[in-house]
Design an enzyme around this catalytic site. Structure first.
Site, PDB file in Angstrom:
ATOM      1  N   PHE A 141     117.760  57.075  19.447  1.00 32.11           N
ATOM      2  CA  PHE A 141     116.862  56.250  18.627  1.00 32.11           C
ATOM      3  C   PHE A 141     117.710  55.456  17.644  1.00 32.11           C
ATOM      4  O   PHE A 141     118.385  56.018  16.793  1.00 32.11           O
ATOM      5  CB  PHE A 141     115.815  57.058  17.852  1.00 32.11           C
ATOM      6  CG  PHE A 141     114.890  56.146  17.093  1.00 32.11           C
ATOM      7  CD1 PHE A 141     113.784  55.579  17.715  1.00 32.11           C
ATOM      8  CD2 PHE A 141     115.170  55.775  15.779  1.00 32.11           C
ATOM      9  CE1 PHE A 141     112.958  54.688  17.036  1.00 32.11           C
ATOM     10  CE2 PHE A 141     114.346  54.879  15.091  1.00 32.11           C
ATOM     11  CZ  PHE A 141     113.246  54.335  15.724  1.00 32.11           C
ATOM     12  N   ASP A 226     125.831  56.075  14.252  1.00 31.29           N
ATOM     13  CA  ASP A 226     124.585  55.735  13.562  1.00 31.29           C
ATOM     14  C   ASP A 226     124.215  56.923  12.675  1.00 31.29           C
ATOM     15  O   ASP A 226     123.647  57.912  13.148  1.00 31.29           O
ATOM     16  CB  ASP A 226     123.485  55.433  14.586  1.00 31.29           C
ATOM     17  CG  ASP A 226     122.154  55.085  13.911  1.00 31.29           C
ATOM     18  OD1 ASP A 226     122.020  55.327  12.689  1.00 31.29           O
ATOM     19  OD2 ASP A 226     121.251  54.594  14.607  1.00 31.29           O
ATOM     20  N   LYS A 255     118.153  54.114   5.246  1.00 34.65           N
ATOM     21  CA  LYS A 255     117.226  55.145   4.754  1.00 34.65           C
ATOM     22  C   LYS A 255     117.558  55.608   3.330  1.00 34.65           C
ATOM     23  O   LYS A 255     117.233  54.921   2.378  1.00 34.65           O
ATOM     24  CB  LYS A 255     117.158  56.292   5.770  1.00 34.65           C
ATOM     25  CG  LYS A 255     116.492  55.817   7.074  1.00 34.65           C
ATOM     26  CD  LYS A 255     115.917  56.925   7.916  1.00 34.65           C
ATOM     27  CE  LYS A 255     114.982  56.364   8.975  1.00 34.65           C
ATOM     28  NZ  LYS A 255     115.450  56.470  10.337  1.00 34.65           N
TER      29      LYS A 255
END
Ligand code: PLP
Length: 399
Positions: A141, A226, A255
């Site tokens: 993802f 990531d 985030k």
């Protein structure tokens, strides 16, 4: 209808249905807790997918945001602002990176990295134009843009959105030999999550990233990690790569970089990769704006100064120990690193969502992922007493 029922009905009527949220309407947050419009309190075990690692509405980040919002919010990168240099300096000192490119969402950081490594491939590695390949993992993802979903293996994320961006080679996660076999002369980079979060907190075998690092170095392949979800303390280290003692060439963060106040992401790299981007070749109106920079600086400061990363390591071990002590015949696996945890249920249990619903009724918010897994990721400021309480509620729900 009470307030929350009215708001839910309006959302259903007017909003696109690209999400299926639990029916809890939140109105306030503080630390690990959030409150709904009826005044019920919940312990947040999702932390907005790890964007609020520092806890909800951290007062120091709030103060930095309010102060900066009253002074200067956006200049665009057509001019300079007096916050960006400090963010660069503080991020470089914290992570050891030499070049930084600020963006907004996580997906934009991923897109930026893809563009940079392709250009690096053509200009530095000497890959023939249009032939660059990037190795990615199944069940990844990395976000929702067209190029990113082009290499997703999740039919929900990908189907129906073609034509797709080419140039990606998908291999199984955690299999270093498959990785070795996938490298060829046109491979410019590998893009991997240190722990696959959305896939259900999948932790690769020990030694996997050490081998990936060796293979990337030996073949002149850029290793992009990531860390948008795993980074900034979530796994009990600043970056999850530290668990294997390796260093990526390009690290993506987002985030929690803003502590949940504002979308801020960044590409961290060495000089060679980001050095290929010249004026006019990439950018973002909001990327690196002074409000984002001031918020990110405060978010990083409290993360380190208030011992949140250490707390994530200690409370993560304690939480996991508690979860593992639960006697239940519907639990298939309990796993985690730091405060990134998951309970995988047996398929016969009938799906994780109903348990997330039951946990909500007990005052704990968690998110199901991929049908049978309950993901748990509370803010990193959680205390031992709060972990004890959470474990007891989970025990009552699944045993
Ligand atoms: C959330 C996430 C992204 C995408 O971030 P957005 O801000 O939602 O675009 C990318 N990679 C990982 C690993 C993530 O968890």
């Amino acid at each position: 209808m009470n307030t929350s029922e009215k708001l839910i009905a309006t959302e259903q009527r007017l909003g696109a249905h690209n999400y299926k949220p639990l029916d809890v309407v939140l109105t306030r947050g503080e630390g690990v807790y959030v409150w709904d419009t009826d005044g019920n309190r919940y312990l947040d075990c999702l932390s907005a997918y790890s964007a609020v690692n520092q806890g909800h509405c951290h007062p120091k980040i709030l103060a930095a945001m309010v102060e900066q919002a009253g002074r200067l919010t956006l200049t665009s990168r057509a001019f300079r602002n007096d916050q960006l240099a400090y963010l660069y300096e503080e991020l470089a000192a914290l992570t050891g990176s030499h070049k930084i490119l600020p963006m907004n969402s996580g997906a934009e950081a991923v897109e930026t990295a893809i563009k940079a490594v392709r250009k690096w491939g053509y200009e530095v590695k000497g890959v023939p134009e249009g032939k660059a390949e990037i190795i990615v993992c199944a069940d990844n993802f990395h976000g929702r843009t067209l190029s990113i979903i082009s290499f997703s293996t999740d039919p929900d994320a990908r189907s129906g959105f073609g034509p797709y961006t080419s140039g990606f080679r998908i291999i199984p996660f955690g299999d270093a030999e498959a990785f070795a076999a996938a490298i060829n002369a046109n491979t410019v980079a590998a893009l991997i999550e240190p722990i696959q979060g959305e896939a259900g907190v999948i932790i690769p075998p020990a030694g996997y990233f050490t081998r990936i690092r060796e293979l990337c170095t030996a073949n002149n392949v850029i290793l992009i990690l990531d860390e948008i979800q795993t980074g900034l303390g979530r796994t009990g280290k600043l970056l999850a790569e530290e668990h294997e003692g390796i260093e990526a060439d390009v690290t993506l963060i987002g985030k929690a970089l803003s502590g949940g106040f504002y979308p801020v992401s960044a590409v961290l790299s060495n000089s060679e990769v980001l050095g290929v981007l010249k004026p006019g070749q990439h950018g973002s109106t909001f990327g690196g704006n002074p409000l984002a920079c001031a918020v990110a600086r405060a978010a990083l400061k409290v993360l380190t100064e208030e011992g949140m990363i250490e707390n994530a390591a200690v409370m993560g071990d304690y939480f996991l120990e508690g979860l593992r002590s639960i006697r239940s015949n519907i639990v298939r696996d309990v796993r985690g690193r730091g405060l990134m945890m998951a309970i995988e249920l047996e398929p016969e249990a009938g799906g994780a969502r109903q348990y997330c619903h039951a946990l909500k009724e007990r005052g704990l918010l968690a998110k199901d992922t991929h049908d049978h897994t309950i993901r748990l990721a509370p803010p990193l400021v959680i205390s031992r007493e709060q972990v004890d309480w959470a474990v007891s509620q989970i025990e009552k729900t699944i045993s």
